[in-house]
Design an enzyme around this catalytic site. Structure first.
Site, short mmCIF file in Angstrom:
data_model
loop_
_atom_site.label_atom_id
_atom_site.label_comp_id
_atom_site.label_asym_id
_atom_site.label_seq_id
_atom_site.Cartn_x
_atom_site.Cartn_y
_atom_site.Cartn_z
N SER A 14 -23.24 1.04 9.09
CA SER A 14 -24.47 1.22 8.34
C SER A 14 -24.68 0.01 7.42
CB SER A 14 -24.43 2.54 7.57
OG SER A 14 -25.70 2.94 7.15
N HIS A 39 -26.48 8.76 13.54
CA HIS A 39 -25.89 7.80 12.62
C HIS A 39 -24.40 8.04 12.41
CE1 HIS A 39 -26.45 4.54 9.87
NE2 HIS A 39 -25.92 5.19 8.87
N ASP A 71 -30.19 7.69 16.59
CA ASP A 71 -30.02 7.34 15.18
C ASP A 71 -31.41 7.18 14.55
OD1 ASP A 71 -29.39 6.36 12.70
OD2 ASP A 71 -27.88 4.95 13.41
#
Length: 754
Positions: free
Chosen positions: A585, A703, A668
């Site tokens: 991330s 994610h 995601d």
């Protein structure tokens, strides 16, 4: 975005020759010249050759090409062809790794242990999750009374054949009768919430949709709950449409969502979000009014007398209307509200505000700022239980309601204590203590006596006494002192030959404290060092540490991480080309930016679900919320800072970049996969040597949150194998697992795999 943020999920790649019958392995690093079964020279991979478009954007008079803009839409025929070609290439590369299956088998053994989530108490019942080891999703259980046998209440594994429907959150009514629970499908941030009768285990008809970043807050009488939701997105745009204008609703138990009462909205503030919390006495709904991921917030409240009024009634009171500091509601004593805040105290303090006389000059300090960072406070059993960070590890202290120290909580060592939540009249609470080599042991803590006892503890398939974690401090480029955790085998020689995996995040006030991951144990068994750097941008030392790694100061984060890799070399633990870096991330941005700035420094790079196009991130789903940390390309000064480090925009053709594995997921909807798609295409185009550039695109995944165990193990196996191959780690020692780790305290013998 992380939020931490922090445990990312990984993939599979390469190692070397290990016997097919191997149940476990022990490996050590060898110099490249002695590595087994590796070719003398690596052939250049035949990458797909996607079209380089002619899109050029104009930012503040500066022309910026975006040749792979067309990859932002993953559903076009050209994009699908490229995605499939990249996955075929990566699969073929991984198929060449002889020990990949052995790595996966070892990970499966390490993962196969009984583990528990943090328990919580409502209405005399105790609720907790349990995983028997290899279940894709943990199962929710209820103990109907203290000492009772656990009863299965909700098994998410029964909701999908592949385990990709996950329990995203729960909220229980005060009497323990009703359970609101959220479900996320294929890793999406969108949640659907249902309500279950705890007595019967059956669901009510209640179904609530289009909920993100919100947890229900029950009224004390159990008649319903408050929650935040967004408007339904356009059909087909669920994974891409920008999310603005969250609204606060009240849902009455047993009714349709269409009848929910709109309690509060702000049509003039599209970025505001609302997090509701009902006070322990049931008299107030306290609203934390957020603005993206900015740690600062406003505080409003609603007196709960009678039915919740509609937004048109104007009953919500603005207690703190300025966005100047963070305020976390801790509890109340009638009209006196307690807040943990960093107002005038970058490392945090506890204050009291009398809502009858809310002027700032009337605010009262209860716990003053200290050298430790105050991360959270709960009111339990008539005491404040305060959680601190001291150099990125936990310390917990108990105070009376006047702010006088009662005692320190005796923790087992250098690690992370999570939990210590409850209500003001609860006599006890639960917490989990975790380290890099010890999974969460659940403790029950008696607040009045200070007595702590083990409530649930896992049995392990390895011997934690073989490993050691130490904390070191190093200097960054500007002289800033930065902490880093090093975990390794105790018998590891400090001779420069050891492979090291350096992990970082450095953003959004996320603190990287000690945590357990079975995949890291496998890395340690192979003679690897696992290093976690506590970079600026995180929250380890409060708000000043966070701000020093944001916006125009973001380069500090990259400097801190580069300095960590250099320290690992100069310390003698490893050497040039033996350090791999990894992050997810915001951490994916970190490793990609550092790789571009110092391509000579790293032996391998793993960038998971990264934010890699810093000029357009704010145009997708919740990306706009990250401008509090990054800034925005729409601002001329911030644009220059972003362009200077944006990974997608700083690749130089002909440069030899390290072996790189990029991972993303097709569902995601937080960091959309376009970031990884565009960066992978651009990096393959720019690569000036035969080092591989691979992208692995997972399906029915998001994610990272809620990813099923099978996918987690596959992804970690892929990434570990990739690292082992690229760092030239040799399988030089093979021992049966039962002979190596089965007899130590805290471990159990491991039978043959079923």
């Amino acid at each position: 975005m992380m939020t931490a943020m922090d445990s990312m999920v990984l993939r599979r790649h390469a190692m070397l020759a290990i016997a097919a019958a191997l149940a476990s392995f022990g490996c050590r690093a060898e110099p490249p010249s002695r590595a087994e079964s590796l070719p003398a020279a690596r052939a250049t991979l035949a990458y797909p050759r996607p079209e380089r478009g002619d899109v050029v954007d104009l930012y503040h008079g500066v022309s910026v090409p975006d040749p792979y803009r067309w990859l932002e839409d993953p559903d076009t025929p050209a994009a699908r062809d490229w995605i499939e070609a990249e996955n075929r290439l990566t699969s073929a590369y991984l198929a060449e790794v002889p020990s990949r299956d052995a790595i996966r088998r070892r990970l499966e053994e390490l993962w196969d242990y009984e583990r528990f989530g943090l328990p919580y108490r409502e209405g005399g019942r105790i609720f907790l999750t349990r995983n028997d080891g290899l279940q894709n999703q943990s199962v929710l259980y209820v103990l109907d009374a203290a000492g009772a046998e656990p009863r299965e209440l909700l098994d998410p594994n029964a909701l999908s054949p592949d385990g990709t429907v996950a329990l995203s959150g729960t909220a229980t009514s005060e009497d323990g009768r009703w359970l609101a629970y959220g479900l996320a499908e294929a890793g999406s941030d969108w949640n659907t919430w249902r309500v279950r009768d705890v007595d019967s285990g059956r669901d009510l008809p209640d179904t609530l949709r289009w909920i993100k970043f919100s947890r229900p807050a029950w009224k004390k009488d159990g008649t319903g709950f408050f929650y935040g939701r967004y408007d339904e997105p356009r059909p087909g745009a669920e994974l891409s449409q920008v999310n603005y204008f969250q609204k606060l609703y009240f849902h009455a138990l047993g009714t349709e969502q269409s009848r929910d009462v709109l309690v509060y909205e702000r049509p003039d503030q599209k970025e505001w979000g609302f997090r509701g919390q009902v006070s322990d006495d049931g008299a107030w709904l306290v609203l934390s009014v957020t603005q993206g991921t900015d740690p600062r917030n406003r505080v409003f409240y609603l007196p709960l007398e009678g039915p919740p009024p509609p937004a048109s009634a104007g009953a919500v009171v603005e207690l703190i209307g300025e966005l100047e500091a963070s305020y976390d509601f801790v509890g109340n004593e009638g009209p006196i509200f307690w807040f943990r805040t960093d107002l005038g105290a970058p490392r945090g303090r506890l204050i009291a505000i009398d809502t009858r006389e809310p002027a700032r000059e009337r605010w009262r300090e209860v716990l003053a700022e200290s050298e430790a960072t105050l991360r959270g406070v709960d009111v339990i059993g008539g005491h404040f239980v305060a959680s601190f960070l001291e150099d990125a590890h936990s310390a917990v202290r108990v105070f009376d309601l006047s702010g006088r120290l009662v005692r320190d909580v005796d923790l087992p060592g250098l690690g992370t204590a999570a939990g210590f939540s409850g209500e003001s009249d609860d006599p006890e609470t639960f917490y989990a203590f975790t380290s890099f080599t010890s999974p969460g042991v659940i403790h029950r803590y008696d607040v009045a006596s200070g007595r702590s006892e083990v409530f649930r503890a896992p049995e392990l398939r390895f011997d934690p006494s073989r490993y050691v974690t130490e904390q070191v401090f190093y200097r960054s480029k500007d002289g800033t002192r930065v902490p880093m955790f090093l975990t390794r085998r105790k018998d590891l020689a400090r001779d420069g030959s050891n492979p090291a995996l350096l992990y970082g995040y450095g953003g959004f006030e996320v603190s990287l404290t000690p945590s357990f991951n079975p995949a890291r144990i496998a890395w340690l068994e192979m003679g690897g060092i696992y290093a976690v750097a506590n970079l600026r941008g995180g929250g380890e030392y409060g708000q000043a540490w966070h701000q020093a790694g944001t916006k125009l100061s973001k380069q500090n984060v990259f400097d801190d991480f580069i300095a960590a890799a250099e320290w690992l070399e100069t310390s003698g633990w490893t050497s040039r080309g033996r350090v791999a870096i990894q992050g997810g991330s915001n951490g994916g941005l970190l490793v990609a930016a550092c790789m571009i700035q110092r391509p000579d420094l790293f032996g391998a790079v793993v960038a998971n679900v990264g934010v890699l196009d810093m000029l357009r991130f704010h145009r997708f789903t919740i990306g706009w919320a990250w401008t509090s940390d990054y800034g925005s390309a729409e601002d001329a000064t911030e644009f220059e800072a972003l362009r200077a480090y944006s990974p997608y925009h700083n690749l130089r053709e002909g440069t030899c970049y390290p072996p790189t594995l990029i991972t993303t997921a097709d569902h995601d909807d937080r960091v959309v996969p376009a970031h990884s798609f565009k960066f992978a295409a651009a990096l393959q185009h720019a690569q000036g040597c035969s080092n591989p550039v691979l992208i692995r695109i997972d399906v029915r995944a998001g994610h990272g949150a809620g990813k099923p165990t099978t996918k987690l193990i596959d992804q970690y196996a892929d990434e570990m194998a990739f690292l082992v191959r690229e760092l030239r780690v040799s399988a030089s020692r093979v021992e049966p697992l039962s002979g190596r780790e089965g007899s130590a305290p805290g471990a159990r013998p491991v039978p043959s795999r079923r």
